[in-house]
Design an enzyme around this catalytic site. Structure first.
Site, PDB file in Angstrom:
ATOM      1  N   LYS A  82      -4.207 -11.383   1.804  1.00 21.12           N
ATOM      2  CA  LYS A  82      -3.297 -10.879   0.777  1.00 21.12           C
ATOM      3  C   LYS A  82      -3.708  -9.465   0.363  1.00 21.12           C
ATOM      4  O   LYS A  82      -4.909  -9.161   0.273  1.00 21.12           O
ATOM      5  CB  LYS A  82      -3.353 -11.841  -0.416  1.00 21.12           C
ATOM      6  CG  LYS A  82      -2.367 -11.611  -1.534  1.00 21.12           C
ATOM      7  CD  LYS A  82      -2.518 -12.738  -2.562  1.00 21.12           C
ATOM      8  CE  LYS A  82      -1.630 -12.594  -3.763  1.00 21.12           C
ATOM      9  NZ  LYS A  82      -1.809 -13.732  -4.713  1.00 21.12           N
ATOM     10  N   SER A 114       2.236 -15.993  -6.195  1.00 20.25           N
ATOM     11  CA  SER A 114       2.327 -14.621  -5.723  1.00 20.25           C
ATOM     12  C   SER A 114       1.862 -14.423  -4.281  1.00 20.25           C
ATOM     13  O   SER A 114       2.062 -13.344  -3.715  1.00 20.25           O
ATOM     14  CB  SER A 114       1.479 -13.724  -6.640  1.00 20.25           C
ATOM     15  OG  SER A 114       0.098 -14.065  -6.562  1.00 20.25           O
ATOM     16  N   SER A 153      -0.290 -19.677  -7.499  1.00 19.63           N
ATOM     17  CA  SER A 153       0.014 -18.602  -6.556  1.00 19.63           C
ATOM     18  C   SER A 153      -0.391 -18.881  -5.116  1.00 19.63           C
ATOM     19  O   SER A 153       0.011 -18.147  -4.219  1.00 19.63           O
ATOM     20  CB  SER A 153      -0.625 -17.289  -7.025  1.00 19.63           C
ATOM     21  OG  SER A 153       0.091 -16.756  -8.111  1.00 19.63           O
TER      22      SER A 153
END
Length: 527
Positions: free
Chosen positions: A107, A188, A212
């Site tokens: 990420k 996220s 997330s």
């Protein structure tokens, strides 16, 4: 600017290997291949890490900003192919290992060495080139992994606005769900989830503060593990909350998640929370394949299941699979009473810690061109660059966090104690003890909604992520099939440091259910 500034490495890397490795093993198919299958193919000489890495690069080129335009990957790292070739040389010299030569995407709030910035999806960090690996990335490299690229995410890990659209960042655009391209990805860790689901890498790394990892994993048909807080280092990761932030693996199988966790986990002297991990890191993959469901007591907090008829029916099918393997399902009623107020306490903790932790991160950056040093600086940046940053939604959470006091504020200290106590001692621990069960099971979340930029998210139904996130306990989600073409997951939750057992339970359920369905990249569903 995005295509040139951040994705230039893609064009530069796609060509060189094709000529050098134009041989049969260069055509090895990577779609839906597990880490174990890839490692076995390299070990047998059927293919190489360089060839596999090239196939993933080609697949990113064909599917990320072309084809279905998934927008899951922000950048391919310029050293990925060279790193893959080094792994092949190490294997030729006699090295072996489960992660040796395995391409991984992380990420884009996790720092990696090289010239690619760590942006958290915001142009405020467009020049955040630190040229250092987060400890979890360093551990993956030490285990032999190839760090392939950076995944898109909900900007600032979905902590900028109450009206945000999950999966969107100014830098990366809107991530699309591979099961239905007009549907949201949740967030996220949106890009990490989609990259894993669409086989743009062998495995990916996401981060979670509350939901997330687990929500995007469930919503994109993959496995996601939010580990016990402290099992994986958080250093050199753009933060929200040191009380709840953690990184974890996102993969297509439980075994792959276990393999990655084994490589990522461990003590980092620079992250005090990891001191508690000493002596707790296991050979997680080596524990799998056992008949752990026979005689297992599994608790279901019925007042947290929700009233979505289709989701409840799918969850009951999953419980029947568990029962068929010998587990006993124990209903837990009225579990919410003991945890009333935990959400409000958590929100206060996140606001206060975000302001403080973001300043610590920004001020601890090496000398680079990032000018923001505080949350106030980020707010000013967004105001000055409204056309890109505030195009679809505001920065209401930034503004609310900026109003908070420091971490000695009694209001914050009380909220932190309350959140931990209600979620842990009075929440998960009490449910486990009162019902005499070892693990809790819940639907992770309902199917995802349409992506409507400028209109926010349309969350509906309960989420399983709150209590384990607030308590810092492990939470594993595993695919339990599709509802009207959209994936949903089953969550397994335990007390602190039971990550190894949750993986065993999830693996046993996965083997019995075979519930995961690969994505089909449909324009929409239900029409």
């Amino acid at each position: 600017m995005r295509a040139v500034r951040l994705l230039a490495p893609l064009a530069l890397l796609a060509a060189p290997l094709a000529a050098q490795d134009a041989r049969p093993n260069g055509d090895y198919p990577v779609e839906e291949k597990s880490i174990s299958e890839l490692e076995a193919a390299m070990q047998s000489g059927e293919t190489t890490s360089a060839a596999i890495t090239q196939r993933y690069i080609d697949r990113i080129a064909a599917m990320n900003h072309a084809g279905p335009e998934l927008n899951a990957v922000i950048a391919v790292l310029p050293g990925a192919l060279e790193e893959a070739r080094r792994r092949d040389a190490e294997r030729a010299a006699g090295r072996s290992g489960q992660m040796l030569g395995i391409p991984v995407i992380v990420k884009d709030n996790i720092e990696t060495k090289g010239p690619v910035p760590t942006t958290a999806g915001s142009y405020a960090l467009e020049n955040n080139v630190t040229d250092r690996d987060a400890p979890l990335v360093a551990k993956l490299r030490e285990a032999g992994a190839v760090i392939l690229g950076k995944a898109n995410l909900s900007e600032w890990a979905n902590f900028r606005s109450n009206d945000s659209t999950s999966g969107w960042s100014a830098v990366g655009g809107l991530t699309r769900n591979p099961y239905a391209l007009d549907r949201n990805t949740c967030g996220s860790s949106s890009g990490s989830a989609v990259a894993a689901a669409a086989s743009l890498a062998a495995g990916t790394v996401g981060t979670e503060t509350d939901g997330s990892i687990t929500c995007p994993a469930s919503s994109n048909g993959i496995v996601g593990l939010k580990p016990t807080l402290g099992l994986v280092s958080r250093r050199f990761i753009v933060p929200i909350s040191h009380s709840q932030d953690t990184a974890g693996p996102m993969t297509r199988t439980v075994r792959d998640a276990a393999i990655m966790l084994g490589a990522m986990a461990g003590v980092d002297p620079g992250d005090p929370a990891t001191a508690a991990a000493a002596g707790r890191v296991s050979n997680y993959a080596g524990l799998l394949g056992r008949d752990v469901l026979k005689g297992l007591q599994i608790g279901v907090p019925r007042d947290r299941v929700g009233d979505d008829a289709a989701l409840t029916a799918k969850f009951e099918e999953a419980l029947d699979v568990l029962r068929a393997q010998g587990a006993t399902v124990v209903d837990i009623d009225e579990s919410r009473e003991a945890t009333e107020g935990v959400g409000e306490a958590e929100f206060q903790v996140l606001l206060s810690e975000f302001k403080a932790d973001m300043a610590d991160y920004l001020q601890g950056l090496p000398d680079n061109d990032v000018t923001a040093k505080t949350l106030a600086d980020l707010i000013a940046f967004n105001e000055a660059d409204k056309a890109r940053e505030l195009r679809y939604f505001d920065q209401s959470l930034f503004l609310e966090a900026q109003k908070q006091g420091d971490l000695t504020d009694p209001k914050y200290l009380k909220a932190r104690e309350t959140a931990k106590r209600l979620a842990g001692q009075m929440g998960i621990d009490k449910m486990l003890a009162d019902a005499k069960v070892t693990v809790l099971a819940l639907p992770t979340r309902s199917p995802v909604w349409l992506s409507t930029l400028g209109e926010g998210d349309s969350f509906s139904g309960p989420s399983a992520s709150g209590l384990p996130a607030q308590a810092g306990y492990p939470h594993l989600t595993v695919p339990m099939g599709l509802i009207d073409g959209l994936p949903v997951g089953i969550s397994f939750i335990g007390t602190a440091w039971t990550d190894d057992f949750l993986l065993q339970v999830g693996d046993a359920y996965e083997r019995a259910s075979k519930a995961r369905v690969p994505p089909r990249y449909l324009p929409t569903v239900g029409q």
